[in-house]
Design a protein around this motif. Structure first.
Motif, PDB file in Angstrom:
ATOM      1  N   THR A 196      21.712 -18.685  20.634  1.00  0.00           N
ATOM      2  CA  THR A 196      20.462 -18.544  21.388  1.00  0.00           C
ATOM      3  C   THR A 196      20.075 -19.832  22.102  1.00  0.00           C
ATOM      4  OG1 THR A 196      19.731 -16.970  19.702  1.00  0.00           O
ATOM      5  CG2 THR A 196      18.061 -17.801  21.217  1.00  0.00           C
ATOM      6  N   TRP A 197      20.359 -20.957  21.459  1.00  0.00           N
ATOM      7  CA  TRP A 197      19.952 -22.259  22.010  1.00  0.00           C
ATOM      8  C   TRP A 197      21.154 -23.213  22.131  1.00  0.00           C
ATOM      9  CZ3 TRP A 197      15.214 -21.835  23.795  1.00  0.00           C
ATOM     10  CH2 TRP A 197      14.328 -20.955  23.185  1.00  0.00           C
TER      11      TRP A 197
ATOM     12  N   ALA B  74      33.093 -23.822  12.081  1.00  0.00           N
ATOM     13  CA  ALA B  74      32.239 -24.727  12.849  1.00  0.00           C
ATOM     14  C   ALA B  74      30.807 -24.209  12.925  1.00  0.00           C
ATOM     15  CB  ALA B  74      32.811 -24.920  14.249  1.00  0.00           C
ATOM     16  N   GLN B  75      30.660 -22.918  13.158  1.00  0.00           N
ATOM     17  CA  GLN B  75      29.324 -22.331  13.269  1.00  0.00           C
ATOM     18  C   GLN B  75      28.563 -22.420  11.955  1.00  0.00           C
ATOM     19  OE1 GLN B  75      30.444 -18.429  14.690  1.00  0.00           O
ATOM     20  NE2 GLN B  75      29.886 -18.922  16.796  1.00  0.00           N
ATOM     21  N   VAL B  76      29.230 -22.093  10.863  1.00  0.00           N
ATOM     22  CA  VAL B  76      28.573 -22.132   9.551  1.00  0.00           C
ATOM     23  C   VAL B  76      28.138 -23.555   9.208  1.00  0.00           C
ATOM     24  CG1 VAL B  76      28.929 -21.817   7.064  1.00  0.00           C
ATOM     25  CG2 VAL B  76      29.726 -20.079   8.676  1.00  0.00           C
ATOM     26  N   LEU B  77      29.022 -24.516   9.465  1.00  0.00           N
ATOM     27  CA  LEU B  77      28.706 -25.904   9.128  1.00  0.00           C
ATOM     28  C   LEU B  77      27.610 -26.475  10.020  1.00  0.00           C
ATOM     29  CD1 LEU B  77      32.292 -27.248   8.363  1.00  0.00           C
ATOM     30  CD2 LEU B  77      30.459 -26.755   6.728  1.00  0.00           C
ATOM     31  N   LEU B  78      27.630 -26.132  11.304  1.00  0.00           N
ATOM     32  CA  LEU B  78      26.583 -26.640  12.197  1.00  0.00           C
ATOM     33  C   LEU B  78      25.239 -25.991  11.870  1.00  0.00           C
ATOM     34  CD1 LEU B  78      25.773 -28.489  14.429  1.00  0.00           C
ATOM     35  CD2 LEU B  78      26.526 -26.782  16.109  1.00  0.00           C
TER      36      LEU B  78
ATOM     37  N   LEU C 243      21.799 -27.940  10.788  1.00  0.00           N
ATOM     38  CA  LEU C 243      20.539 -27.724  11.505  1.00  0.00           C
ATOM     39  C   LEU C 243      19.517 -26.950  10.679  1.00  0.00           C
ATOM     40  CD1 LEU C 243      21.955 -26.775  15.028  1.00  0.00           C
ATOM     41  CD2 LEU C 243      21.106 -29.001  14.267  1.00  0.00           C
ATOM     42  N   GLN C 244      19.985 -26.426   9.526  1.00  0.00           N
ATOM     43  CA  GLN C 244      19.116 -25.586   8.684  1.00  0.00           C
ATOM     44  C   GLN C 244      18.585 -24.384   9.461  1.00  0.00           C
ATOM     45  OE1 GLN C 244      18.443 -26.312   5.050  1.00  0.00           O
ATOM     46  NE2 GLN C 244      20.394 -27.141   5.766  1.00  0.00           N
ATOM     47  N   LYS C 245      19.493 -23.752  10.204  1.00  0.00           N
ATOM     48  CA  LYS C 245      19.182 -22.572  11.003  1.00  0.00           C
ATOM     49  C   LYS C 245      20.185 -21.462  10.700  1.00  0.00           C
ATOM     50  CE  LYS C 245      16.023 -24.688  13.643  1.00  0.00           C
ATOM     51  NZ  LYS C 245      14.586 -24.293  13.668  1.00  0.00           N
TER      52      LYS C 245
END
Length: 281
Positions: free
Chosen positions: A41-42, A24-28, A32-34
């Motif tokens: 952090t946000w 989930a983290q990698v895909l999100l 977001l291109q982050k």
């Protein structure tokens, strides 16, 4: 939808995944291109409607088994971001063991050949660490060769070339080191129906003779292309170490040693071929 809410939703949606949160983290982060640290952090930041829809679509594909690397088009290997697609294997972290082993034995200005290069992961990692080395990667697949060339260009690695070859068919000259992560899975292996393997090319996974046919061929032909005192490093299945060592021993290789991967499984076997010793035999 906030970032933290999106991750919670995705974790529940990916309940059958062993790496739900990471997926989930990698895909999100990709949407977001982050970097993934941005998510921590946000967490209160809101996704735009288009971002939410893209993320949900990616999670749905992941639920259906599509590898994360295919969804993002990128997989990191040896800290190098590599383009990936369904024409090659997705580079695995355990293959970095082969890179480590190679760096421990090879000279800084060595000539190195990578058989079955795929994305170029192994040879690009070696070339990046050994800028004075002369590196060559070959693959039977034209699509894989083109992908490896793209990765070299993207990473601005100059001391490597890629060409199409069916193992040694189009190879000339001699090398100080030959490395390979060849097909080594038996065609009856149930793992082929599980996880990411379902989406990767069978030609890069499966080999005859219980997964040992390509390893046997490489070991037989490699001495013609190894300089005196050259090394061969082969990645193999975790149950194949004894069989691979036997193959190498029967072909008069010396200093045969098996190295474990990060999970403690036998994964890479290294051997020296000394032409003078064979002549003595």
């Amino acid at each position: 939808m906030r970032i933290d809410d999106a991750l919670i939703w995705a974790q529940f949606a990916l309940v059958n995944s062993d790496s739900a949160l990471l997926d989930a983290q990698v895909l999100l982060a990709f949407v977001l291109q982050k970097e993934t640290v941005y998510l921590l952090t946000w967490p209160e930041e809101d996704l735009a409607v288009a971002q939410k829809e893209q993320f949900e679509a990616l999670i749905l594909q992941r639920i259906n088994g599509v590898p994360v690397a295919h969804l993002t088009g990128i997989r990191e290997f040896w800290s190098l971001p590599l383009k990936v697609n369904n024409s090659t294997l997705i580079p695995r972290p355990d293959t970095e063991v082969l890179v480590e082993a190679a760096l421990n034995i090879v000279a800084a200005d060595a000539k190195i050949l990578d058989l079955g290069t795929g994305t170029g992961a192994i040879i690009l990692a070696l070339a990046s660490e050994l800028p004075n080395a002369s590196c060559t990667g070959i693959d039977f697949s034209d699509k894989a060769v083109n992908l490896a060339k793209e990765n070299a260009q993207q990473l601005n690695i100059k001391n490597v070339q890629f060409k199409q070859s069916n193992w040694f068919e189009n190879i000339t000259g001699q090398f100080d080191l030959i490395v390979s992560n060849p097909p080594y899975i038996d065609k009856q292996d149930d793992h082929l129906k599980q996880g990411d393997l379902r989406f990767e090319p069978l030609s890069a996974l499966v080999s005859e003779q219980e997964g040992l046919a390509d390893i046997q061929l490489i070991a037989q032909q490699a001495p013609q292309y190894l300089a005196g005192g050259g090394f061969l490093l082969i990645e193999h299945g975790y149950k194949q170490a004894v069989a691979v060592s036997d193959i190498l021993h029967n072909l008069h290789y010396q200093q045969i040693k098996t190295i474990k991967d990060y999970g403690g499984n036998d994964r890479v076997t290294v051997a020296l071929f000394n032409h003078s010793k064979q002549n003595e035999a």
